[in-house]
Scaffold this motif. Sequence first.
Motif, mmCIF file in Angstrom:
data_model
loop_
_atom_site.group_PDB
_atom_site.id
_atom_site.type_symbol
_atom_site.label_atom_id
_atom_site.label_comp_id
_atom_site.label_asym_id
_atom_site.label_seq_id
_atom_site.Cartn_x
_atom_site.Cartn_y
_atom_site.Cartn_z
ATOM 1 N N GLY A 40 -3.790 -5.309 1.425
ATOM 2 C CA GLY A 40 -3.910 -6.160 2.602
ATOM 3 C C GLY A 40 -2.655 -6.922 2.937
ATOM 4 O O GLY A 40 -2.722 -7.990 3.555
ATOM 5 N N GLU A 41 -1.503 -6.392 2.570
ATOM 6 C CA GLU A 41 -0.213 -7.037 2.840
ATOM 7 C C GLU A 41 -0.019 -7.222 4.341
ATOM 8 O O GLU A 41 -0.501 -6.421 5.141
ATOM 9 C CB GLU A 41 0.892 -6.158 2.241
ATOM 10 C CG GLU A 41 2.147 -6.884 1.841
ATOM 11 C CD GLU A 41 3.103 -7.069 2.994
ATOM 12 O OE1 GLU A 41 3.935 -7.976 2.923
ATOM 13 O OE2 GLU A 41 3.017 -6.299 3.959
ATOM 14 N N SER A 93 -0.309 -1.743 1.918
ATOM 15 C CA SER A 93 -1.511 -1.803 2.762
ATOM 16 C C SER A 93 -2.782 -1.795 1.922
ATOM 17 O O SER A 93 -3.804 -2.358 2.329
ATOM 18 C CB SER A 93 -1.533 -0.632 3.749
ATOM 19 O OG SER A 93 -1.710 0.607 3.081
ATOM 20 N N TYR A 94 -2.712 -1.201 0.735
ATOM 21 C CA TYR A 94 -3.889 -1.125 -0.133
ATOM 22 C C TYR A 94 -4.295 -2.486 -0.683
ATOM 23 O O TYR A 94 -5.376 -2.634 -1.256
ATOM 24 C CB TYR A 94 -3.643 -0.148 -1.289
ATOM 25 C CG TYR A 94 -2.407 -0.451 -2.109
ATOM 26 C CD1 TYR A 94 -2.410 -1.420 -3.106
ATOM 27 C CD2 TYR A 94 -1.215 0.221 -1.867
ATOM 28 C CE1 TYR A 94 -1.281 -1.706 -3.835
ATOM 29 C CE2 TYR A 94 -0.071 -0.054 -2.588
ATOM 30 C CZ TYR A 94 -0.105 -1.022 -3.576
ATOM 31 O OH TYR A 94 1.036 -1.301 -4.297
ATOM 32 N N SER A 151 -10.542 -3.003 6.328
ATOM 33 C CA SER A 151 -10.414 -2.116 5.177
ATOM 34 C C SER A 151 -11.056 -2.722 3.935
ATOM 35 O O SER A 151 -10.906 -3.919 3.658
ATOM 36 C CB SER A 151 -8.940 -1.814 4.898
ATOM 37 O OG SER A 151 -8.820 -1.034 3.721
ATOM 38 N N ASP A 203 3.578 5.600 0.279
ATOM 39 C CA ASP A 203 4.381 4.424 -0.018
ATOM 40 C C ASP A 203 5.865 4.726 0.165
ATOM 41 O O ASP A 203 6.261 5.865 0.473
ATOM 42 C CB ASP A 203 4.121 3.982 -1.460
ATOM 43 C CG ASP A 203 4.141 2.471 -1.636
ATOM 44 O OD1 ASP A 203 5.095 1.839 -1.159
ATOM 45 O OD2 ASP A 203 3.203 1.936 -2.248
ATOM 46 N N GLY A 227 -2.834 4.692 1.258
ATOM 47 C CA GLY A 227 -2.193 3.613 1.984
ATOM 48 C C GLY A 227 -0.683 3.669 1.935
ATOM 49 O O GLY A 227 -0.096 4.521 1.255
ATOM 50 N N THR A 228 -0.075 2.767 2.669
ATOM 51 C CA THR A 228 1.371 2.656 2.724
ATOM 52 C C THR A 228 1.817 1.500 1.824
ATOM 53 O O THR A 228 1.060 1.056 0.967
ATOM 54 C CB THR A 228 1.831 2.428 4.173
ATOM 55 O OG1 THR A 228 1.141 1.274 4.702
ATOM 56 C CG2 THR A 228 1.498 3.627 5.048
ATOM 57 N N HIS A 229 3.042 1.016 2.044
ATOM 58 C CA HIS A 229 3.643 0.012 1.175
ATOM 59 C C HIS A 229 2.861 -1.308 1.258
ATOM 60 O O HIS A 229 3.078 -2.128 2.145
ATOM 61 C CB HIS A 229 5.097 -0.203 1.607
ATOM 62 C CG HIS A 229 5.944 -0.926 0.613
ATOM 63 N ND1 HIS A 229 6.218 -0.426 -0.641
ATOM 64 C CD2 HIS A 229 6.588 -2.122 0.678
ATOM 65 C CE1 HIS A 229 7.006 -1.257 -1.295
ATOM 66 N NE2 HIS A 229 7.234 -2.305 -0.519
ATOM 67 N N THR A 249 1.066 -4.531 7.271
ATOM 68 C CA THR A 249 0.130 -3.492 7.719
ATOM 69 C C THR A 249 -1.307 -4.014 7.585
ATOM 70 O O THR A 249 -2.085 -3.506 6.775
ATOM 71 C CB THR A 249 0.296 -2.205 6.895
ATOM 72 O OG1 THR A 249 0.240 -2.535 5.486
ATOM 73 C CG2 THR A 249 1.613 -1.528 7.186
ATOM 74 N N PRO A 250 -1.654 -5.020 8.362
ATOM 75 C CA PRO A 250 -2.977 -5.634 8.200
ATOM 76 C C PRO A 250 -4.093 -4.734 8.731
ATOM 77 O O PRO A 250 -3.994 -4.197 9.826
ATOM 78 C CB PRO A 250 -2.864 -6.916 9.020
ATOM 79 C CG PRO A 250 -1.858 -6.596 10.086
ATOM 80 C CD PRO A 250 -0.878 -5.641 9.446
ATOM 81 N N LYS A 251 -5.123 -4.576 7.922
ATOM 82 C CA LYS A 251 -6.328 -3.869 8.337
ATOM 83 C C LYS A 251 -7.514 -4.687 7.837
ATOM 84 O O LYS A 251 -8.068 -4.412 6.775
ATOM 85 C CB LYS A 251 -6.365 -2.452 7.768
ATOM 86 C CG LYS A 251 -5.317 -1.512 8.350
ATOM 87 C CD LYS A 251 -5.495 -0.107 7.815
ATOM 88 C CE LYS A 251 -4.504 0.862 8.434
ATOM 89 N NZ LYS A 251 -4.669 2.236 7.887
#
Length: 277
Positions: A252-253, A249-250, A261, A221, A245-247, A256-258
């Motif tokens: 689903g922001e 991302s955990y 995930s 982060d 995860g990053t800022h 950083t869409p995944k």
Amino acid sequence: MRTIKLLIFNIILMMATNTLQGQTTGNYANVNGIKMYYEIHGEGSPLVLIHGGGSTIKTNFSRVLPLFAKTHKVIAVELQAHGHTGDRDAPETFIQDADDVAQLLSQLNIPKADILGFSNGGQTCLELGLRHPDKVRKLIIASAFYKRDAVPAGFWKGFENPKFSDMPQVYKDEYLKIGTQEGLMNMFNKDVQRMLTFKGWTDDQLRSIQSPTLVVIGDRDLPTPEHAAAMSRLFPHGRLAILPGTHGSYMGEAFTPKPESKIPDLFVAMVNEFLAE
């Protein structure tokens, strides 16, 4: 023939119902001199979602909001100069944002709520805990920090000569679906000024927050996990979660869409369990 017509009618009815359920009806309240936008989804115990700087409800919470709405009455807000919400002739401050959220809850006749804030929204959570403890049941502070040394020195250097081109395009695009280029620049400049003058909070201020507080951070982060751990220990009833995860991302922001995930599902389950304790 009658059976076929009835089947067709039912299909059309289902499609119309699904369309209506998928629509988001926004609401506005006159709050401390601004027209504040909010959305309400689901039923259950109230959970307020507060976005970060430069963001909207959609960019920060589109992945997790429907999941929270299965078990909570979710009140998602947009703060001063962000998204659909109006502006005032005054700088953005975390104090004012907290006062705005508290006033909105009063207008909605919600005496107490759980509050989840992401990034700058997490800093608004801190002010809610300090200024409006009567409105707060539990706090979830996600990817936020309370001291300047929580982030690399280069982060602060960037605010001395801010570049609009550095603002994530996904945030620009989403804002421009709602507002104007002028409004976008106004939001950018006010967000920059708020961080340029950021002083943070003292350890004793955090120790005074009595609401149970879950601090969530990504292992890669912007604030360091070490800072998040230290912050969580200051709260009298603090808990800590470090997720891969990053800022943001955990959860689903949008930056950083995944879509594939499963970690945002884990994040929601973890928050729900914390709120149920």
